[in-house]
Design a protein around this motif. Structure first.
Motif, PDB file in Angstrom:
ATOM      1  N   ILE A 157     -48.583  16.402   6.253  1.00 34.30           N
ATOM      2  CA  ILE A 157     -47.180  16.008   6.274  1.00 34.30           C
ATOM      3  C   ILE A 157     -46.311  17.132   5.707  1.00 34.30           C
ATOM      4  O   ILE A 157     -45.504  17.724   6.411  1.00 34.30           O
ATOM      5  CB  ILE A 157     -46.981  14.700   5.490  1.00 34.30           C
ATOM      6  CG1 ILE A 157     -47.784  13.568   6.141  1.00 34.30           C
ATOM      7  CG2 ILE A 157     -45.501  14.332   5.422  1.00 34.30           C
ATOM      8  CD1 ILE A 157     -47.740  12.261   5.396  1.00 34.30           C
ATOM      9  N   TYR A 186     -50.221   6.030   9.937  1.00 28.15           N
ATOM     10  CA  TYR A 186     -49.366   7.192  10.199  1.00 28.15           C
ATOM     11  C   TYR A 186     -49.374   7.579  11.679  1.00 28.15           C
ATOM     12  O   TYR A 186     -48.339   7.916  12.259  1.00 28.15           O
ATOM     13  CB  TYR A 186     -49.836   8.360   9.352  1.00 28.15           C
ATOM     14  CG  TYR A 186     -48.943   9.576   9.440  1.00 28.15           C
ATOM     15  CD1 TYR A 186     -47.733   9.624   8.766  1.00 28.15           C
ATOM     16  CD2 TYR A 186     -49.313  10.674  10.208  1.00 28.15           C
ATOM     17  CE1 TYR A 186     -46.910  10.739   8.844  1.00 28.15           C
ATOM     18  CE2 TYR A 186     -48.504  11.794  10.292  1.00 28.15           C
ATOM     19  CZ  TYR A 186     -47.301  11.819   9.610  1.00 28.15           C
ATOM     20  OH  TYR A 186     -46.490  12.919   9.693  1.00 28.15           O
ATOM     21  N   VAL A 206     -53.683  14.323  13.671  1.00 29.44           N
ATOM     22  CA  VAL A 206     -52.636  14.016  12.691  1.00 29.44           C
ATOM     23  C   VAL A 206     -51.616  15.159  12.557  1.00 29.44           C
ATOM     24  O   VAL A 206     -50.403  14.934  12.587  1.00 29.44           O
ATOM     25  CB  VAL A 206     -53.257  13.673  11.318  1.00 29.44           C
ATOM     26  CG1 VAL A 206     -52.161  13.308  10.319  1.00 29.44           C
ATOM     27  CG2 VAL A 206     -54.236  12.515  11.451  1.00 29.44           C
ATOM     28  N   THR A 254     -47.482  15.191  13.523  1.00 32.58           N
ATOM     29  CA  THR A 254     -46.418  15.618  12.608  1.00 32.58           C
ATOM     30  C   THR A 254     -45.589  16.739  13.224  1.00 32.58           C
ATOM     31  O   THR A 254     -44.355  16.705  13.215  1.00 32.58           O
ATOM     32  CB  THR A 254     -47.009  16.095  11.270  1.00 32.58           C
ATOM     33  OG1 THR A 254     -47.740  15.040  10.656  1.00 32.58           O
ATOM     34  CG2 THR A 254     -45.907  16.556  10.322  1.00 32.58           C
ATOM     35  N   THR A 306     -40.346  16.407   7.044  1.00 32.81           N
ATOM     36  CA  THR A 306     -41.009  15.361   7.809  1.00 32.81           C
ATOM     37  C   THR A 306     -40.272  14.034   7.669  1.00 32.81           C
ATOM     38  O   THR A 306     -40.129  13.284   8.644  1.00 32.81           O
ATOM     39  CB  THR A 306     -42.469  15.201   7.349  1.00 32.81           C
ATOM     40  OG1 THR A 306     -43.120  16.480   7.395  1.00 32.81           O
ATOM     41  CG2 THR A 306     -43.227  14.231   8.249  1.00 32.81           C
ATOM     42  N   LEU A 357     -41.985   4.662   6.367  1.00 38.97           N
ATOM     43  CA  LEU A 357     -43.315   4.865   6.936  1.00 38.97           C
ATOM     44  C   LEU A 357     -43.954   6.149   6.421  1.00 38.97           C
ATOM     45  O   LEU A 357     -45.114   6.152   5.976  1.00 38.97           O
ATOM     46  CB  LEU A 357     -43.225   4.908   8.465  1.00 38.97           C
ATOM     47  CG  LEU A 357     -44.509   5.286   9.219  1.00 38.97           C
ATOM     48  CD1 LEU A 357     -45.514   4.156   9.127  1.00 38.97           C
ATOM     49  CD2 LEU A 357     -44.214   5.627  10.674  1.00 38.97           C
ATOM     50  N   VAL A 358     -43.198   7.252   6.477  1.00 38.73           N
ATOM     51  CA  VAL A 358     -43.736   8.535   6.009  1.00 38.73           C
ATOM     52  C   VAL A 358     -44.001   8.495   4.517  1.00 38.73           C
ATOM     53  O   VAL A 358     -45.010   9.030   4.037  1.00 38.73           O
ATOM     54  CB  VAL A 358     -42.767   9.690   6.345  1.00 38.73           C
ATOM     55  CG1 VAL A 358     -43.273  10.998   5.756  1.00 38.73           C
ATOM     56  CG2 VAL A 358     -42.631   9.831   7.851  1.00 38.73           C
ATOM     57  N   GLY A 372     -47.147   6.782   3.986  1.00 38.70           N
ATOM     58  CA  GLY A 372     -48.208   7.676   4.427  1.00 38.70           C
ATOM     59  C   GLY A 372     -48.484   8.773   3.424  1.00 38.70           C
ATOM     60  O   GLY A 372     -49.643   9.089   3.120  1.00 38.70           O
TER      61      GLY A 372
END
Length: 485
Positions: free
Chosen positions: A81, A223, A316, A320, A340, A355-356, A359
């Protein structure tokens, strides 16, 4: 300070490092006959079939899945991230291409180091197993090949790994996300993360393994679904985003908006550095978790390493990166987790930020707990399992583990250190053990390919079963006494 750190990172991640990371990964790939691509389906089938296995296939502390989860909790973290975002913020969108290249050759690099860690691991009387770069330096580099300087190399590797305890990005990025999203003090958020960590790490490696096996699948799916939603709802912008990444992989990216511009070498450097930081292929960290697995063939655990890099980088990190590029957030002048967060907010509004943040908290927290197992492995091998000093230093580690991360946040806030500068410290802590680990792998290549031929012949049936293959020892000198350095 920024100029000095940038120059130091530029030297550490210069041509020599690029040759080691990309060149050695390419060598493993070609020499193995592109094994990670030809047998990716076989690897995936093996991993999938063992996701819920409750028992292992040999001696060890954790099942293969639990060991994978500890390693993945160490790999899938803030690098996916904040690391990807900082790579784009500094190296431009072309850095994503070099992150992909690092991941593709890293599939094989991770398989090599994991397989060698299992082969050269040390088994104790109670069935516990420990391994990793210091062990294959000890037993392979020195014990088998008789090469000198293994102790200084092992010490440098250990110091490099332990330096990430002091200069960790996990607490910083987790608390940064909490602070940005919910408006609480960055320092107070860091203190809360530190307190919460004790609940897991005081239980040792076995509790870390169980914790990771519950959290890792959930956090990854959580995520990935959010990121895919943004990509799918903006699917029309995908071709342009991919084209932009490839276009700037080999040419400078001019300044635009809040983006200051980046050179070709900066794109490579950031892509490779943050790629290794994220998937840990070549870092030598994940093999320490995989060496504790209950598995009867080193190559079997090596396939978990392939899947680990694929999930981390190809899935993943790509999600991102695409979200950041497709939403246009890369030119805002932000870096790290803030970039991000901004991209997800552009994609799905405030709930994207939430959400991030969730995560980042899950990713960062599992990374922190996963790396505790690595520090324990280094210290046990370095000072001896039963020595008084080892017990003392492990006590310091266990009860003082969260302190450096929290202290770094307090210091950075006190002096006003920007996020980009903190990430330069992370690049330094990664470079040192990567150099040692990759150099250590070079003379041990023949042993890996011997193990791979054995697996190809006896399991895949792709080679004739010769006398030499039949005589291959899957595990190094079982029963020999443990020696600390």
């Amino acid at each position: 300070m920024d100029a000095f750190l940038d120059k130091l990172v530029g030297w550490l991640w210069g041509p020599a490092m690029l040759v080691l990371v990309l060149g050695l990964g390419a060598y493993f790939t070609i020499r193995s006959g592109f094994w990670q691509f030809r047998y990716f389906g076989h690897s995936f089938k093996y991993v999938w079939g063992n996701l819920t296995r409750k028992r292992g296939e040999g001696s060890g502390i954790l099942t293969s899945f639990e060991a994978f989860c500890v390693a993945t909790s160490g790999a899938i973290g803030v690098g996916n991230i904040g690391g990807v975002a900082s790579a784009i913020a500094i190296g431009g969108v072309g850095a994503v291409f070099w992150m992909w290249v690092t991941g593709l050759v890293g599939l094989m690099t991770k398989m090599v180091e994991v397989a060698l860690a299992v082969h050269y691991r040390q088994e104790f009387e109670n069935g516990d197993t420990y391994g990793g770069p210091t062990y294959y330096l000890d037993k392979g580099w020195h014990g088998q090949l008789g090469l000198p300087f293994w102790k200084p190399l092992a010490a440098i590797f250990g110091v490099g790994i332990l330096s990430s305890w002091v200069l960790t990005m996990q607490t910083f990025t987790v608390s940064e996300s909490i602070s940005t999203t919910f408006g609480v003090s960055h320092s107070m958020a860091a203190a809360g993360v530190g307190i919460f960590m004790y609940a897991v790490i005081l239980g040792g490696i076995s509790r870390i393994g169980r914790f990771s096996s519950y959290i890792v699948p959930f956090m990854a799916a959580f995520y990935i679904i959010g990121g895919l939603f943004i990509i799918i709802t903006n699917i029309g912008q995908l071709p342009a985003a991919v084209s932009l990444i490839f276009a700037h992989a080999f040419q400078p990216m001019a300044a635009v908006g809040g983006f200051a511009g980046a050179t070709f070498m900066m794109a490579i450097r950031m892509g490779v550095a943050r790629g290794v930081y994220s998937n840990e292929a070549g870092w030598g960290s994940a093999p320490m978790a995989h060496a504790t697995s209950k598995v009867d063939h080193p190559i079997k655990q090596g396939m978990w390493g392939i899947f680990e890099v694929f999930l981390d980088t190809i899935v993943v990190c790509t999600i991102t990166a695409l979200v950041i590029v497709m939403t246009g957030a890369y030119d805002t002048g932000l870096a790290g987790a803030s970039l991000t967060l901004n991209a997800f907010e552009e994609g799905i509004g405030y709930w994207g930020v939430v959400l991030v943040t969730i995560g980042v908290v899950l990713f960062g927290f599992t990374t922190l707990t996963g790396w505790y197992a690595y520090y324990e492995t280094i210290l046990l091998h370095g000072f001896g399992r039963e020595s008084a000093f080892a017990k003392f230093i492990l006590g310091v580690l266990k009860y003082g583990y969260p302190v450096p991360g929290v202290a770094l946040v307090f210091y950075a806030n006190w002096v006003g250190m920007p996020t980009g500068t903190v990430w330069l410290f992370a690049d330094i802590t990664v470079a040192i053990p990567v150099y040692v680990n990759l150099i250590a792998l070079i003379p041990l290549c023949p042993k890996f390919f011997e193990l791979l031929r054995h697996y190809n012949a006896t399991v895949l049936g792709k080679e004739p079963v010769t006398d030499q293959i039949q005589s291959t020892n899957l595990f190094w000198a079982p029963g020999q006494p443990f020696k600390s350095y």
